[in-house]
Design a protein around this motif. Structure first.
Motif, short mmCIF file in Angstrom:
data_model
loop_
_atom_site.label_atom_id
_atom_site.label_comp_id
_atom_site.label_asym_id
_atom_site.label_seq_id
_atom_site.Cartn_x
_atom_site.Cartn_y
_atom_site.Cartn_z
N GLN A 105 12.13 13.90 1.36
CA GLN A 105 11.58 12.59 1.69
C GLN A 105 10.06 12.64 1.66
N VAL A 106 9.46 11.68 0.95
CA VAL A 106 8.01 11.59 0.84
C VAL A 106 7.52 10.37 1.61
N ASP A 107 6.56 10.57 2.49
CA ASP A 107 5.95 9.46 3.21
C ASP A 107 5.31 8.52 2.19
N ALA A 108 5.82 7.29 2.13
CA ALA A 108 5.39 6.35 1.09
C ALA A 108 3.97 5.86 1.28
N LYS A 109 3.42 6.00 2.48
CA LYS A 109 2.05 5.57 2.74
C LYS A 109 1.06 6.70 2.49
N GLU A 110 1.41 7.91 2.97
CA GLU A 110 0.47 9.03 2.91
C GLU A 110 0.63 9.89 1.67
N VAL A 169 11.22 10.92 20.34
CA VAL A 169 10.19 9.89 20.18
C VAL A 169 10.34 9.36 18.76
N GLU A 170 10.97 8.19 18.64
CA GLU A 170 11.37 7.71 17.32
C GLU A 170 10.47 6.57 16.84
N GLU A 171 10.24 6.57 15.53
CA GLU A 171 9.53 5.47 14.88
C GLU A 171 10.08 5.31 13.47
N VAL A 172 9.96 4.11 12.94
CA VAL A 172 10.45 3.83 11.59
C VAL A 172 9.35 4.14 10.60
N LYS A 173 9.70 4.90 9.56
CA LYS A 173 8.75 5.21 8.49
C LYS A 173 9.29 4.74 7.15
N LEU A 174 8.36 4.45 6.27
CA LEU A 174 8.69 4.06 4.91
C LEU A 174 8.59 5.30 4.04
N GLU A 203 0.81 -1.22 0.00
CA GLU A 203 0.00 0.00 0.00
C GLU A 203 0.84 1.28 0.00
N VAL A 204 1.95 1.25 -0.74
CA VAL A 204 2.73 2.48 -0.93
C VAL A 204 2.24 3.18 -2.19
N ILE A 205 2.56 4.45 -2.32
CA ILE A 205 2.00 5.25 -3.43
C ILE A 205 2.62 4.91 -4.78
N GLY A 206 3.81 4.31 -4.81
CA GLY A 206 4.45 3.95 -6.07
C GLY A 206 5.44 5.00 -6.55
N GLU A 207 6.41 4.56 -7.35
CA GLU A 207 7.49 5.44 -7.80
C GLU A 207 7.00 6.58 -8.69
#
Length: 759
Positions: free
Chosen positions: A269-274, A533-538, A218-222
């Motif tokens: 950097q672009v959030d790959a989900k949003e 407050v760290e989290e991993v993002k795609l 469910e990523v936005i695609g290249e």
């Protein structure tokens, strides 16, 4: 005599008692009792790992030891033990550094460097990058087998600090974690390999466990990501200097290019989900400011300028000292003395801005001259204008203080300084300045920047040329000027912007090499640097160049459309094609090493091409070290056909400094082809064996064509063949044949083996 002996014994006892003082310790306010790893345990771990990883044995009786407990800059809630061992004598210096995690005892970084004082600082590797990579991989696989299964190598291992630099023979290999086939750069390991000794000299390591990695579905695609980048990217037009010799900041700029710089207003950097650009926590609007002066104010400042009188001859030392005192009085007040004046011409471009100049050290009478009250001042020797004024006041970077100046007041003071020293340039600079409050962490505590720094770049046809600028630095604690500098090339010629390509064309060229890559990144959603407050993002990020860590994207030449690096040089793929071209060649190893270290220019290197004298000189100087700072105070060249402003002038000066050439009245023919016997003669001069080569009656050659050797070069040819710097073939030495580029390259490599220092 008994009294003398008693005094000596007391002194010995006192010195013995003082030795532990070398074991300096500092905890920076961190409570050691809160750590799982004690000071003694950390030292024990460090000594054990040094022996295990690098085969380095630490004898603490011979080393000075320093331990410091500091917060982890990447994780302020954690602390690291930093342990340094240093050894110095007349023969060599050894520096060992180890960082141990205070929570679990893991090694964060570890390195050992050795310097031999008595040997020349020449650094030609003995192993190739590929051989270095094999050593690095074996190291990771042996000591961190589980990590090895999760990482991949990124970029190459070549470190190029400039031709002939002391460390350029080393290799650095960086491995990053991969999860679901994607890179996660915050988890990494870097391995350093000494290219001369062929051994590991250090590594650094960062690995966060317990992280949750989102799935790649469910990523936005290249394609959508690329569209977002195309809308976001701006190509900013700027003038930039072209430095044909990388990292040479001491030579005047001969060529200025007009270039498009890629800029990202919302980040890269672009959030790959949003499908939105990743926005990092912003500071409050009150901490972001911008200020400018009006056109009317610029006019008033410009009209206040007095006419600058240019002398026909440089001022003498006493005149320069008087002007310097007047400048110091205006800025810092009375009570300063000028010391150590020196005249500069065609040297120290960074200090003199390429002008004829006087430079001097100043000191405040009765001041604390160890740390404060000292500085440097440089003025134009023809006009008396200020070029640079810098005060060397020591500051405790951890000190808490109450600023006496707001940023807006600092800006006003910077403009007043320009009005005082450079009013005639006010219309030629960008006066708008922006400020975002920044701070840094020291041992887990947020500390404000101690200075305000203002840079006003030169404007040409409304386009910025940041290489030329007026800069002002102000001490926030005292409100005083820390430094003011005017870098300005009056001889600069700027390309006509009317001939530039359009911005959309520049963007199109840029995206030919840079497309979106899907990666994992570590996102900190906290605005408090002490409580991340760290989290991993795609995310999607444009692929980057690995050659320059802090400049990951190339620029575009606005006139030619060529891709250029931050030095203004044209970027091409000849580096890879060069490796393909030499693959399988009998001298592949040596040419690879010389290319990696920047000693030979792969874009101009043709193995079978007959080499010219100037090409020989450049390669030799690159091998020894193109270090133009060493030319301070050397004689001007006596070659009638070369002037100081010629691009190859400093190479010839360096060749004289190294003893390769003699500085005598002559016409230097740089385009002359060099015979093999002439090459041998230059090689013995490079090695400083010329007096040995002149000894009569001891040299003979085992070649059938030895009679063709010029008697003047017999000793040089014999030495070079004996040292295998130049080799014969089929029983012949071919002294009159012109030397080729590959023969020259191998000769330099072999020659450097004879003066290579052992670290």
């Amino acid at each position: 005599m008994k009294k003398l002996i008693s005094m000596v014994l007391v002194l010995v006892l006192l010195l013995g008692m003082m030795i532990p003082a070398f074991g300096e310790e500092k905890n920076n306010g961190i409570n050691e009792e809160n750590l799982k790893i004690t000071k003694d345990e950390a030292k024990e771990i460090a000594i054990k790992r040094l022996k295990e990883y690098l085969d380095v044995q630490v004898d603490e009786k011979k080393f000075q030891t320093r331990m410091e407990l500091r917060s982890d800059y990447e994780d302020p809630q954690n602390s690291l033990w930093h342990i340094n061992w240093d050894f110095n004598d007349n023969a060599k210096s050894i520096h060992i550094n180890v960082s141990v995690d205070g929570s679990d005892g893991s090694i964060r970084s570890l390195s050992q460097q050795e310097y031999i004082h008595s040997q020349e600082r020449v650094a030609i590797a003995t192993i190739t990058e590929e051989q270095g990579k094999q050593l690095a991989e074996k190291f990771v696989q042996k000591f961190y087998p589980e990590i090895y299964k999760q990482v991949k190598l990124v970029g190459d291992g070549a470190i190029n600090y400039g031709p002939g630099s002391y460390y350029s023979s080393n290799y650095s290999f960086r491995y990053v974690q991969t999860v679901n086939g994607l890179s996660f750069e915050p988890n990494y390991m870097t391995v350093e390999v000494d290219g001369m000794k062929g051994k590991i000299t250090g590594f650094s390591y960062r690995w966060r466990n317990g992280l949750t990695f989102p799935g790649v579905e469910e990523v936005i695609g290249e394609e959508k990501a690329k569209t977002l980048f195309e809308k976001e990217l701006k190509m900013e037009l700027r003038y930039m200097p072209h430095r044909p010799q990388p990292y040479d900041y001491n030579s005047p700029i001969k060529t200025i290019k007009l270039a498009y710089y890629p800029t990202f207003t919302s980040g890269d950097q672009v959030d790959a989900k949003e499908g939105k650009f990743l926005i990092w926590p912003a500071r409050t609007p009150e901490e972001k400011m911008e200020k400018d002066i009006t056109t009317k104010q610029k006019e008033e400042i410009f009209n206040s300028a007095t006419k600058i009188e240019t002398r026909t001859k440089e001022m003498d030392e006493s005149q320069a000292a008087q002007i310097m005192k007047e400048q110091l009085e205006k800025t810092f007040g009375e009570g300063y003395d000028i010391e150590s004046l020196r005249y500069m011409e065609n040297e120290d471009y960074w200090e003199s801005s390429g002008k004829k100049a006087w430079s001097g050290q100043f000191v405040k009478k009765d001041g604390d001259t160890r740390y404060n009250g000292r500085g440097q001042i440089t003025i134009d020797a023809l006009t008396g204008e200020l070029i640079n004024l810098t005060s060397h006041n020591w500051r405790d970077m951890e000190e808490k203080f109450e600023p006496v100046l707001s940023w807006e007041e600092g800006y006003d003071k910077a403009i007043e300084s320009i009005k005082e020293y450079f009013p005639h340039k006010i219309k030629e600079i960008e006066t708008k300045s922006a400020y975002i409050k920044s701070s840094y962490l020291v041992n887990g505590r947020e500390v404000e920047q101690p200075y305000y720094y203002f840079s006003f770049p030169r404007l040409v046809s409304g386009i910025a040329y940041p290489e030329d600028a007026i800069t002002v630095e102000l001490d926030r604690k005292t409100g005083q000027i820390q430094s003011i500098r005017c870098m300005w090339n009056d001889e600069a010629a700027f390309p006509n912007p009317a001939d530039r390509i359009k911005e959309d064309k520049a963007q199109e060229i840029f995206f030919e090499d840079y497309g979106p890559n899907l990666i994992y990144t570590l996102y900190n959603s906290s605005s408090d640097p002490q409580k991340p407050v760290e989290e991993v993002k795609l995310v999607y990020r444009l692929n980057r160049d690995t050659a320059y860590m802090y400049m990951p994207y190339s620029n575009v030449d606005a006139l030619t459309g060529e891709k250029i690096d931050y030095q203004g040089g044209v970027i091409n793929s000849k580096g890879n094609s060069f490796k393909e071209k030499i693959k399988g060649h009998w001298a592949e190893k040596e040419m690879n090493i010389l290319a990696n270290q920047g000693i030979i220019d792969v874009s101009q290197f043709d193995m079978d091409k007959e080499i010219t004298l100037m090409e020989v000189i450049k390669i030799m100087v690159n091998a020894k070290g193109y270090e133009t700072y060493r030319l301070r105070g050397v004689d001007t060249l006596k070659f009638g056909n070369y002037q100081a402003e010629d691009s190859e002038y400093k190479y010839l000066q360096m060749a004289v400094l190294y003893g390769i050439l003699e500085n005598k009245s002559m016409v230097f023919d740089g385009e002359k082809k060099i015979s093999r016997e002439e090459l041998a003669n230059l090689m013995v001069r490079l090695l400083r064996y010329e007096n040995v080569a002149k000894i009569q009656g001891i040299y003979t050659l085992p070649y059938s064509d030895k009679g063709e050797v010029n008697p003047e070069y017999l000793g040089a040819v014999a030495l070079c063949t004996g040292l295998e710097i130049i080799n014969g073939q089929d029983g012949k030495i071919r002294p009159k044949d012109n030397a080729t580029m590959v023969e020259m390259a191998i000769a330099v490599y072999k020659a450097m083996e004879n003066i290579r220092p052992i670290r």
